[in-house]
Motif scaffolding. Sequence first.
Motif, PDB file in Angstrom:
ATOM      1  N   ALA A 175       1.476 -83.535 -27.054  1.00 17.27           N
ATOM      2  CA  ALA A 175       1.577 -82.119 -26.676  1.00 17.27           C
ATOM      3  C   ALA A 175       1.986 -81.952 -25.219  1.00 17.27           C
ATOM      4  CB  ALA A 175       0.248 -81.413 -26.933  1.00 17.27           C
ATOM      5  N   ARG A 176       1.693 -82.928 -24.385  1.00 15.29           N
ATOM      6  CA  ARG A 176       2.021 -82.834 -22.960  1.00 15.29           C
ATOM      7  C   ARG A 176       3.315 -83.574 -22.614  1.00 15.29           C
ATOM      8  NH1 ARG A 176      -3.311 -84.009 -23.407  1.00 15.29           N
ATOM      9  NH2 ARG A 176      -2.919 -86.170 -22.905  1.00 15.29           N
ATOM     10  N   SER A 177       4.033 -84.087 -23.609  1.00 15.11           N
ATOM     11  CA  SER A 177       5.293 -84.773 -23.326  1.00 15.11           C
ATOM     12  C   SER A 177       6.362 -83.742 -22.954  1.00 15.11           C
ATOM     13  CB  SER A 177       5.744 -85.605 -24.527  1.00 15.11           C
ATOM     14  OG  SER A 177       6.007 -84.766 -25.622  1.00 15.11           O
ATOM     15  N   THR A 178       7.342 -84.198 -22.206  1.00 14.57           N
ATOM     16  CA  THR A 178       8.379 -83.274 -21.744  1.00 14.57           C
ATOM     17  C   THR A 178       9.378 -82.999 -22.863  1.00 14.57           C
ATOM     18  OG1 THR A 178       9.773 -85.074 -20.943  1.00 14.57           O
ATOM     19  CG2 THR A 178       8.194 -84.134 -19.383  1.00 14.57           C
ATOM     20  N   HIS A 179      10.029 -81.864 -22.755  1.00 12.37           N
ATOM     21  CA  HIS A 179      11.052 -81.511 -23.737  1.00 12.37           C
ATOM     22  C   HIS A 179      12.209 -82.501 -23.683  1.00 12.37           C
ATOM     23  CE1 HIS A 179       8.951 -77.640 -23.551  1.00 12.37           C
ATOM     24  NE2 HIS A 179       9.399 -77.476 -24.783  1.00 12.37           N
ATOM     25  N   GLN A 180      12.501 -82.981 -22.490  1.00 11.87           N
ATOM     26  CA  GLN A 180      13.622 -83.897 -22.330  1.00 11.87           C
ATOM     27  C   GLN A 180      13.396 -85.183 -23.114  1.00 11.87           C
ATOM     28  OE1 GLN A 180      16.521 -83.172 -20.814  1.00 11.87           O
ATOM     29  NE2 GLN A 180      17.238 -85.113 -21.638  1.00 11.87           N
ATOM     30  N   SER A 181      12.162 -85.665 -23.184  1.00  6.66           N
ATOM     31  CA  SER A 181      11.870 -86.877 -23.946  1.00  6.66           C
ATOM     32  C   SER A 181      12.151 -86.668 -25.423  1.00  6.66           C
ATOM     33  CB  SER A 181      10.398 -87.268 -23.760  1.00  6.66           C
ATOM     34  OG  SER A 181      10.095 -87.455 -22.416  1.00  6.66           O
ATOM     35  N   VAL A 182      11.780 -85.524 -25.937  1.00  6.53           N
ATOM     36  CA  VAL A 182      12.015 -85.231 -27.354  1.00  6.53           C
ATOM     37  C   VAL A 182      13.511 -85.047 -27.612  1.00  6.53           C
ATOM     38  CG1 VAL A 182      11.505 -83.606 -29.216  1.00  6.53           C
ATOM     39  CG2 VAL A 182       9.725 -84.221 -27.584  1.00  6.53           C
ATOM     40  N   ILE A 183      14.222 -84.435 -26.688  1.00 10.25           N
ATOM     41  CA  ILE A 183      15.668 -84.250 -26.829  1.00 10.25           C
ATOM     42  C   ILE A 183      16.377 -85.601 -26.824  1.00 10.25           C
ATOM     43  CG2 ILE A 183      17.729 -83.276 -25.735  1.00 10.25           C
ATOM     44  CD1 ILE A 183      15.978 -81.212 -27.102  1.00 10.25           C
ATOM     45  N   ARG A 184      15.890 -86.546 -26.015  1.00 10.23           N
ATOM     46  CA  ARG A 184      16.481 -87.888 -26.010  1.00 10.23           C
ATOM     47  C   ARG A 184      16.351 -88.540 -27.383  1.00 10.23           C
ATOM     48  NH1 ARG A 184      13.836 -88.943 -20.645  1.00 10.23           N
ATOM     49  NH2 ARG A 184      15.455 -88.458 -19.139  1.00 10.23           N
ATOM     50  N   VAL A 185      15.207 -88.376 -28.022  1.00  9.23           N
ATOM     51  CA  VAL A 185      15.012 -88.936 -29.364  1.00  9.23           C
ATOM     52  C   VAL A 185      15.974 -88.278 -30.348  1.00  9.23           C
ATOM     53  CG1 VAL A 185      13.372 -89.175 -31.269  1.00  9.23           C
ATOM     54  CG2 VAL A 185      12.606 -89.534 -28.919  1.00  9.23           C
ATOM     55  N   MET A 186      16.124 -86.965 -30.246  1.00  5.42           N
ATOM     56  CA  MET A 186      17.031 -86.253 -31.154  1.00  5.42           C
ATOM     57  C   MET A 186      18.476 -86.704 -30.957  1.00  5.42           C
ATOM     58  SD  MET A 186      15.232 -82.514 -30.850  1.00  5.42           S
ATOM     59  CE  MET A 186      16.441 -81.638 -31.797  1.00  5.42           C
ATOM     60  N   GLU A 187      18.901 -86.869 -29.707  1.00  4.46           N
ATOM     61  CA  GLU A 187      20.263 -87.320 -29.428  1.00  4.46           C
ATOM     62  C   GLU A 187      20.490 -88.741 -29.923  1.00  4.46           C
ATOM     63  OE1 GLU A 187      20.804 -86.840 -25.252  1.00  4.46           O
ATOM     64  OE2 GLU A 187      21.279 -84.706 -25.427  1.00  4.46           O
ATOM     65  N   ALA A 188      19.493 -89.615 -29.721  1.00  6.95           N
ATOM     66  CA  ALA A 188      19.629 -91.001 -30.184  1.00  6.95           C
ATOM     67  C   ALA A 188      19.698 -91.047 -31.704  1.00  6.95           C
ATOM     68  CB  ALA A 188      18.457 -91.835 -29.670  1.00  6.95           C
ATOM     69  N   ALA A 189      18.943 -90.212 -32.388  1.00 13.50           N
ATOM     70  CA  ALA A 189      18.996 -90.164 -33.849  1.00 13.50           C
ATOM     71  C   ALA A 189      20.363 -89.695 -34.321  1.00 13.50           C
ATOM     72  CB  ALA A 189      17.902 -89.246 -34.383  1.00 13.50           C
ATOM     73  N   ARG A 190      20.939 -88.718 -33.627  1.00 11.13           N
ATOM     74  CA  ARG A 190      22.274 -88.242 -33.989  1.00 11.13           C
ATOM     75  C   ARG A 190      23.313 -89.331 -33.773  1.00 11.13           C
ATOM     76  NH1 ARG A 190      26.279 -86.712 -31.022  1.00 11.13           N
ATOM     77  NH2 ARG A 190      25.007 -86.508 -29.171  1.00 11.13           N
ATOM     78  N   GLU A 191      23.212 -90.051 -32.654  1.00 11.12           N
ATOM     79  CA  GLU A 191      24.168 -91.119 -32.371  1.00 11.12           C
ATOM     80  C   GLU A 191      24.022 -92.275 -33.351  1.00 11.12           C
ATOM     81  OE1 GLU A 191      23.720 -92.247 -28.307  1.00 11.12           O
ATOM     82  OE2 GLU A 191      24.416 -90.308 -27.549  1.00 11.12           O
TER      83      GLU A 191
END
Length: 138
Positions: free
Chosen positions: A108-124
């Motif tokens: 819950a305290r993780s940054t949005h950027q960390s979650v966006i990195r996971v989403m981008e890596a999954a897309r790639e």
Amino acid sequence: MNFRRGRQREEPEINLIPLIDLLLVILIFLMVTTTYSSFSEMKINLPTGKGDPAQAQAHLIHVAVAADGNMQVDSRKLGAGDRAGLLDGLVRAAAGRSDAIVVVDADARSTHQSVIRVMEAAREAGLTQLTFATRNEP
């Protein structure tokens, strides 16, 4: 003694125009503030089916994101900014399956950027199915 002989008594008159104006303003106010329930809900009858449940279980890839940005793909730990390692971990965990589902377990305290990195890596990595894990509060 009648001192008012020549004077006739005037009947009181009710002026209805201000009353009509007031009622029109109230009517307009009620029409604007009224909510119509027929627009907010739809009555849908869903179809039913009798079939065997799917036997194949989807391949899940769990990606944990900690509050400090560290990540973990299945059981492999990664650093906070290791984008290449994250992409490589997702490709290895998918093992060539395009139907794999990426489950993001973010703190819950993780940054949005960390979650966006996971989403981008999954897309790639070619993984298009992504979901987020949540915890139900009692």
